[in-house]
Write an enzyme that holds these catalytic residues in place. Structure first.
Site, PDB file in Angstrom:
ATOM      1  CB  SER A 139     -69.023 134.824  58.537  1.00  0.00           C
ATOM      2  OG  SER A 139     -69.543 135.078  57.244  1.00  0.00           O
ATOM      3  CE  LYS A 140     -61.538 135.163  59.740  1.00  0.00           C
ATOM      4  NZ  LYS A 140     -60.296 134.361  59.623  1.00  0.00           N
ATOM      5  NE  ARG A 141     -71.348 134.023  54.304  1.00  0.00           N
ATOM      6  CZ  ARG A 141     -72.568 134.459  54.056  1.00  0.00           C
ATOM      7  NH1 ARG A 141     -72.758 135.358  53.102  1.00  0.00           N
ATOM      8  NH2 ARG A 141     -73.610 134.027  54.744  1.00  0.00           N
ATOM      9  N   GLY A 166     -67.011 141.008  55.716  1.00  0.00           N
ATOM     10  CA  GLY A 166     -65.987 142.001  56.020  1.00  0.00           C
ATOM     11  C   GLY A 166     -65.290 141.623  57.314  1.00  0.00           C
TER      12      GLY A 166
END
Length: 466
Positions: A239-241, A243
């Site tokens: 996921s975006k967390r 990167g």
């Protein structure tokens, strides 16, 4: 032998995720390897969440990766009449029925089932109604078998079996006439002649329902392969967390498409100890049987290593073309200055991304150098100014302003002055670039050219004497 047909069918509700890109890549490689067709379909039945911006981003990402499609893109939103036609074919043949249960009634049944420890599936209230009132709002449900099993052999996961009594009667057409996902996917894959469906393993539970629909419609059931998810370093779903997850974000960070393709294929597929594959290698060697059953863990460092490899081995002219937008973002016009491919040759051996290359190329196009004050204080000794002046004169006199001629001039200068290259090199780097870290001095001098080197050395001497 019938033609093999693969497809990639993204939902346009966001960017092209690296997981989706890998799925597209697997399908494309097999289509090319087997001489088949690669079909692109946009699954935009979720009108509320689908956007043209997302469609454009997905097409851009697929194109950037080099995955050309043979047919499409087809849009589900333009095929609603076809889906309705098939839904009523099932209804007319008794394989589907009208369900009049309201949303509130369905939810109440679901809650009651959960309280009683039963599977919260539709209980079949309307399944065998003797009479139907078509004027009352209804959905159309598929009449699924209530006994036996539905089994298939997954090309990655092996044999998978579902008990039919765990599958409820799927809604295929909502009360407003719009079709549901599991239904339209079957209609599309069947009518488009898809022979193998390769997709993420979050679709495994959809497969038995879809197989039953194929059989009810009288279409051959395609082969299925469910690819494991991609995880972050903490083994959670990427996921975006963790990167960037968007393919185009990596393009914007200066990654090359061939590095991304190479990395994504190897993220779950193995071929001995080999790590570097050209696209032709992948077409020849890729097989779905060698895709592992375990989830792949995204490793940015490995991708960076591959990118550095492809930059180092890249054609300077192509890299120069790719660098232009990055340089323009930095206020640099590469048409005004030294040859950009020549600049690329000086920096591509050490750069890991196009961003790094752009940062390293800026000084070649900026005559008004901003000197690193700390470097000047440390490296520009009191003797630096006269030495730089003398070196400038030496370089002015070089007959052949080439790498060899420049290197010879430096060596002769050091010998005449009784110094080593390390005693003048840092000052030259600062004079030419403003800092002490540059490509080879001889390469920098050659690429800048005699006139620009003269200008920069004189300006640095003026700076020092002030």
């Amino acid at each position: 032998m019938p033609e093999v047909r693969y497809r990639f069918a993204p939902s346009p509700t966001g960017h092209l995720h690296v997981g989706g890109a890998r799925t597209a890549l697997f399908n494309w490689l097999l289509a090319r390897k087997e001489g088949g067709k690669f079909i692109l379909r946009i699954e935009d039945t979720d009108v509320a969440r689908s956007t043209q911006e997302s469609v454009d981003a997905i097409l851009q990402g697929i194109t950037w990766l080099g995955l050309d499609w043979d047919e499409g893109p087809f849009y589900q939103s333009k095929r609603f009449e076809l889906y309705q036609e098939f839904a009523y074919k099932l209804f007319d043949s008794g394989k589907a029925y009208r369900c009049y249960c309201t949303t509130e009634e369905i939810e109440a049944k679901r809650e009651q089932a959960m309280k009683e420890g039963r599977k919260p599936k539709y209980d079949g209230t309307c399944r065998n109604l003797p009479a139907e009132n078509a004027d009352k709002p209804y959905v159309i449900r598929f009449r699924a078998p209530q006994e036996g099993v539905t089994a298939f052999r997954d090309l990655i996961k092996g044999d998978i079996t579902f008990n039919n009594d765990e599958l409820d009667d799927l809604i295929i057409l909502r009360s407003d006439g719009t079709p549901t996902y599991n239904f339209v996917v079957v209609i599309d894959d069947a009518t488009m002649g898809i022979t193998t469906v390769i997709r993420g393993d979050d679709h495994v539970n959809n497969t038995p329902r879809q197989i039953l629909l194929y059989e009810a419609l009288g279409y051959p059931v395609p082969k299925f392969a469910h690819v494991p998810m991609i995880l972050g370093s903490d083994k959670a779903r990427l996921s975006k967390r963790h990167g960037a997850t968007s393919v185009m974000a990596y393009r914007d960070m200066g990654f090359l498409p061939e590095a991304m393709v190479n990395y994504l294929v190897r993220l779950g597929w193995s071929y001995g100890d080999e790590e570097i594959f050209s696209i032709q290698d992948l077409i020849e060697k890729f097989s779905i049987e060698n895709v592992g059953r375990s989830a792949g863990v995204f490793n940015p460092d490995k991708l960076l290593w591959l990118n550095a490899h492809y930059i180092k081995a890249g054609d300077p002219q192509r890299l120069a073309d790719l660098l232009i937008p990055f340089l323009k973002e930095r206020g640099v016009d590469p048409s005004k200055g030294p040859s950009l491919p020549a600049v690329v040759r000086t920096i591509q051996d050490r750069a890991k991304t196009l961003l790094e290359m752009a940062d390293g190329a800026v000084f070649f196009y900026t005559s008004d150098i901003a000197y690193d004050e700390e470097a000047v204080a440390k490296q520009m000794t009191p003797t630096a100014a006269p030495l730089l002046t003398a070196l400038g004169e030496k370089l002015e006199a070089v007959a052949e302003f080439s790498h060899d001629g420049i290197e010879t001039a430096f060596k002769e200068f050091c010998a005449a002055e009784g110094i080593k290259m390390g005693q003048i090199g840092p000052a030259v780097r600062i004079a030419l670039s403003g800092c002490t870290v540059t490509p080879s001095i001889y390469e920098v001098v050659e690429v800048l050219g005699r006139d620009e080197v003269r200008t920069r050395i004189r300006r640095s001497v003026e700076f020092l004497t002030k």
